[in-house]
Design a protein around this motif. Structure first.
Motif, PDB file in Angstrom:
ATOM      1  N   ARG A  63       0.791  -1.049  -0.093  1.00  0.00           N
ATOM      2  CA  ARG A  63       0.271  -0.312   0.328  1.00  0.00           C
ATOM      3  C   ARG A  63       0.334   1.417   0.182  1.00  0.00           C
ATOM      4  NH1 ARG A  63      -1.966   1.700   5.144  1.00  0.00           N
ATOM      5  NH2 ARG A  63      -0.330   2.235   5.486  1.00  0.00           N
ATOM      6  N   ASP A  64       1.822   1.247   0.743  1.00  0.00           N
ATOM      7  CA  ASP A  64       2.532   2.559   1.165  1.00  0.00           C
ATOM      8  C   ASP A  64       3.235   2.503  -0.409  1.00  0.00           C
ATOM      9  OD1 ASP A  64       2.107   2.944   3.535  1.00  0.00           O
ATOM     10  OD2 ASP A  64       4.332   1.791   4.346  1.00  0.00           O
ATOM     11  N   GLU A  65       3.866   1.610  -1.211  1.00  0.00           N
ATOM     12  CA  GLU A  65       4.385   1.550  -2.252  1.00  0.00           C
ATOM     13  C   GLU A  65       3.553   2.357  -3.172  1.00  0.00           C
ATOM     14  OE1 GLU A  65       6.599  -1.724  -3.703  1.00  0.00           O
ATOM     15  OE2 GLU A  65       6.649  -1.979  -1.961  1.00  0.00           O
ATOM     16  N   GLU A  66       2.384   1.718  -3.807  1.00  0.00           N
ATOM     17  CA  GLU A  66       1.527   2.234  -4.025  1.00  0.00           C
ATOM     18  C   GLU A  66       1.093   3.536  -3.813  1.00  0.00           C
ATOM     19  OE1 GLU A  66      -3.217   1.033  -5.049  1.00  0.00           O
ATOM     20  OE2 GLU A  66      -1.919   0.098  -3.398  1.00  0.00           O
ATOM     21  N   GLU A  67       0.977   4.139  -2.749  1.00  0.00           N
ATOM     22  CA  GLU A  67       0.712   5.578  -2.656  1.00  0.00           C
ATOM     23  C   GLU A  67       1.747   6.708  -2.983  1.00  0.00           C
ATOM     24  OE1 GLU A  67      -0.149   5.593   1.487  1.00  0.00           O
ATOM     25  OE2 GLU A  67      -2.166   5.524   1.238  1.00  0.00           O
ATOM     26  N   LYS A  68       3.255   5.838  -3.138  1.00  0.00           N
ATOM     27  CA  LYS A  68       4.315   6.905  -3.814  1.00  0.00           C
ATOM     28  C   LYS A  68       4.041   6.407  -4.588  1.00  0.00           C
ATOM     29  CE  LYS A  68       9.431   6.344  -3.217  1.00  0.00           C
ATOM     30  NZ  LYS A  68       9.934   5.646  -3.697  1.00  0.00           N
ATOM     31  N   ILE A  69       3.679   6.007  -5.892  1.00  0.00           N
ATOM     32  CA  ILE A  69       3.694   5.834  -6.793  1.00  0.00           C
ATOM     33  C   ILE A  69       2.695   7.236  -7.591  1.00  0.00           C
ATOM     34  CG2 ILE A  69       3.546   5.024  -9.195  1.00  0.00           C
ATOM     35  CD1 ILE A  69       4.962   2.153  -7.974  1.00  0.00           C
ATOM     36  N   ALA A  70       1.335   6.541  -6.141  1.00  0.00           N
ATOM     37  CA  ALA A  70       0.217   7.603  -6.811  1.00  0.00           C
ATOM     38  C   ALA A  70       0.560   9.067  -6.971  1.00  0.00           C
ATOM     39  CB  ALA A  70      -0.830   6.854  -6.241  1.00  0.00           C
ATOM     40  N   LYS A  71       1.677   9.738  -5.992  1.00  0.00           N
ATOM     41  CA  LYS A  71       1.696  10.465  -5.750  1.00  0.00           C
ATOM     42  C   LYS A  71       2.990  11.124  -6.901  1.00  0.00           C
ATOM     43  CE  LYS A  71       1.323  10.716  -1.548  1.00  0.00           C
ATOM     44  NZ  LYS A  71       2.595  11.121   0.182  1.00  0.00           N
TER      45      LYS A  71
END
Length: 83
Positions: A63-71
């Motif tokens: 989830r944290d990786e996903e949020e970083k890429i989403a940003k």
């Protein structure tokens, strides 16, 4: 009332589809965005699999990786639309 996992996944997928449509309109040749979208989808699948296996630590990492890429995606789209 808690959200059902299916509704959360549906929302995430809808956001991804909407972002892809924006990217197709404003950045049709962006291979960077395409790669980032593919990475988000891969991470979402891994996260969902981790939750099914009750490996919540791994799910949080995904989830944290996903949020970083989403940003990163949001920043690229903002820069493209803002031109």
């Amino acid at each position: 009332m808690k959200a059902k996992p299916d509704s959360v996944a549906s929302f995430t997928t809808a956001k991804s589809v909407a972002d892809r449509e924006i990217a197709a309109r404003y950045c049709p040749d962006s291979k960077i965005l395409a790669g980032l979208f593919n990475e988000v989808e891969r991470l979402q699948a891994q996260k969902e699999q981790s939750v099914l296996q009750q490996d919540f630590e791994n799910a949080v990492l995904r989830r944290d990786e996903e949020e970083k890429i989403a940003k990163q995606i949001d920043a690229l789209l903002f820069d493209s639309v803002g031109k």
